[in-house]
Motif scaffolding. Structure first.
Motif, short mmCIF file in Angstrom:
data_model
loop_
_atom_site.label_atom_id
_atom_site.label_comp_id
_atom_site.label_asym_id
_atom_site.label_seq_id
_atom_site.Cartn_x
_atom_site.Cartn_y
_atom_site.Cartn_z
N ARG A 78 82.43 51.84 46.31
CA ARG A 78 83.83 51.59 46.68
C ARG A 78 84.54 51.18 45.38
NH1 ARG A 78 86.74 47.10 47.21
NH2 ARG A 78 88.52 47.01 48.64
N GLU A 131 93.84 52.03 52.73
CA GLU A 131 92.93 52.89 53.48
C GLU A 131 91.51 52.88 52.93
OE1 GLU A 131 94.65 56.77 53.40
OE2 GLU A 131 96.39 56.21 54.63
N LEU A 132 91.35 52.38 51.70
CA LEU A 132 90.04 52.47 51.04
C LEU A 132 88.96 51.70 51.80
CD1 LEU A 132 88.28 53.37 48.66
CD2 LEU A 132 89.05 51.32 47.41
N LEU A 178 91.70 57.35 48.12
CA LEU A 178 92.39 56.85 49.31
C LEU A 178 93.40 55.78 48.94
CD1 LEU A 178 88.98 56.92 50.49
CD2 LEU A 178 90.54 57.45 52.35
N TYR A 197 84.19 56.57 46.63
CA TYR A 197 85.58 56.61 47.09
C TYR A 197 86.39 55.65 46.23
CZ TYR A 197 83.45 58.79 51.18
OH TYR A 197 82.73 59.61 52.01
N PRO A 254 88.91 50.44 54.99
CA PRO A 254 88.59 50.98 56.32
C PRO A 254 87.80 52.28 56.27
CG PRO A 254 90.87 50.23 56.24
CD PRO A 254 90.35 50.17 54.84
N HIS A 255 88.11 53.14 55.29
CA HIS A 255 87.39 54.40 55.20
C HIS A 255 85.93 54.17 54.80
CE1 HIS A 255 86.94 58.75 54.64
NE2 HIS A 255 86.24 58.45 53.56
N GLN A 285 86.50 61.19 47.10
CA GLN A 285 87.86 61.15 47.64
C GLN A 285 88.63 59.97 47.06
OE1 GLN A 285 87.75 61.32 51.89
NE2 GLN A 285 89.95 61.25 52.16
N ALA A 345 84.05 52.80 57.68
CA ALA A 345 83.78 53.80 58.71
C ALA A 345 82.64 54.73 58.29
CB ALA A 345 85.05 54.61 59.00
N VAL A 346 82.64 55.14 57.03
CA VAL A 346 81.56 56.01 56.54
C VAL A 346 80.23 55.26 56.55
CG1 VAL A 346 80.69 57.26 54.53
CG2 VAL A 346 83.10 57.45 55.14
#
Length: 265
Positions: A109, A193-194, A189, A129, A196-197, A187, A200-201
């Motif tokens: 992250r 949004e970073l 983000l 990400y 939460p994404h 990706q 989720a992943v």
């Protein structure tokens, strides 16, 4: 009922396990999350120890504050050599090898700048990400060093020799958007949004079929990075030579003094 997270603080890191996700946060904000030998050893210990436990299904590595990691802590090194250069290199190499060989996926992250071995850590992750303000910098040449942490193979394997050479020889930043477009990270983000994404992943992977994910990761790594050990060995020998050379001392002195280095001797 959801179990309470297991938390630990070790060597400049915060480590938390919850719902199968082991989160490792580099928390040395006063150094822009640069890693000294203590924190690098701690990261290696977590990745070769805690991260291999059956309860762990995915690992997330990130930085606290505005940076992911700005690489090796050269300011600390300038205050006094911490160890033999080979020991320092072996500590960093252990981290990279652990990320690549862990049976579970590793997510980076990238919340901010990732430079030097900090960038190598992000590149070694299975999924990276990044926030829009993040960038990637192979800063080694700027202080008279060469890329390490496997990045001499990790980067060209992802974006090709031409762009990798430009990054490595010129020491230029690659913004997160360009890094994603080139295929170096998964990706970019938006800031909000970073997290939460990534969460989720990580949750999806934690619920997935462990053995199938392990074998898939192993196959992809073997197919794309079959010569990573050779690359790391070349980097290690070259870096040991360069760490003892005058150009490195000049590069560090210039960086800490806020001036351009003079390598023209």
């Amino acid at each position: 009922m959801t179990a309470a997270p297991e938390r630990e603080v070790i060597g400049g890191l915060r480590v938390e396990l919850a719902e199968g996700v082991l989160r490792i946060t580099i928390d040395r904000q006063e150094r822009m999350n640069a890693l000294d030998l203590t924190s690098m050893n701690a990261l290696g210990d977590v990745l070769t120890g805690r991260a291999t436990e059956p309860a762990v299904r995915v690992v997330v590595i990130t930085g606290e504050g505005i940076a992911f990691s700005t690489g090796a802590d050269l300011a600390a090194a300038a205050e006094g050599p911490e160890a033999d250069p080979r020991v320092v290199m072996e500590s960093a190499n252990r981290v990279i090898r652990a990320i690549l060989t862990l049976p579970v996926p590793v997510i980076a992250r990238v919340n901010g700048p990732a430079a030097g071995v900090g960038a190598s850590i992000a590149f070694a992750a299975d999924l990276a990400y990044a926030a829009p303000r993040a960038y990637f910098l192979l800063a080694f040449v700027n202080v008279g060093l060469m890329p390490d942490g496997g990045s001499s193979l990790l980067v060209p394997a992802a974006i090709g020799r031409a762009r990798a050479t430009e990054m490595a020889l010129l020491g230029r930043k690659l913004g997160a958007t360009d890094a994603a477009a080139a295929g170096l990270i998964a990706q970019v983000l938006a800031e909000d949004e970073l997290s939460p994404h990534v969460d989720a992943v990580a949750a999806r992977l934690a619920r997935g079929p462990r053995r199938a994910i392990e074998l898939t990761k192993r196959s992809l790594t073997a197919a794309t990075l079959a010569r990573i050990d050779e690359a790391i060995e070349r980097e290690t020998e070259g870096q040991i030579e360069l760490l003892a050379a005058p150009d490195f001392r000049e590069g560090v002195a210039a960086m800490l003094g806020g001036r351009a280095p003079d390598f023209g001797r």
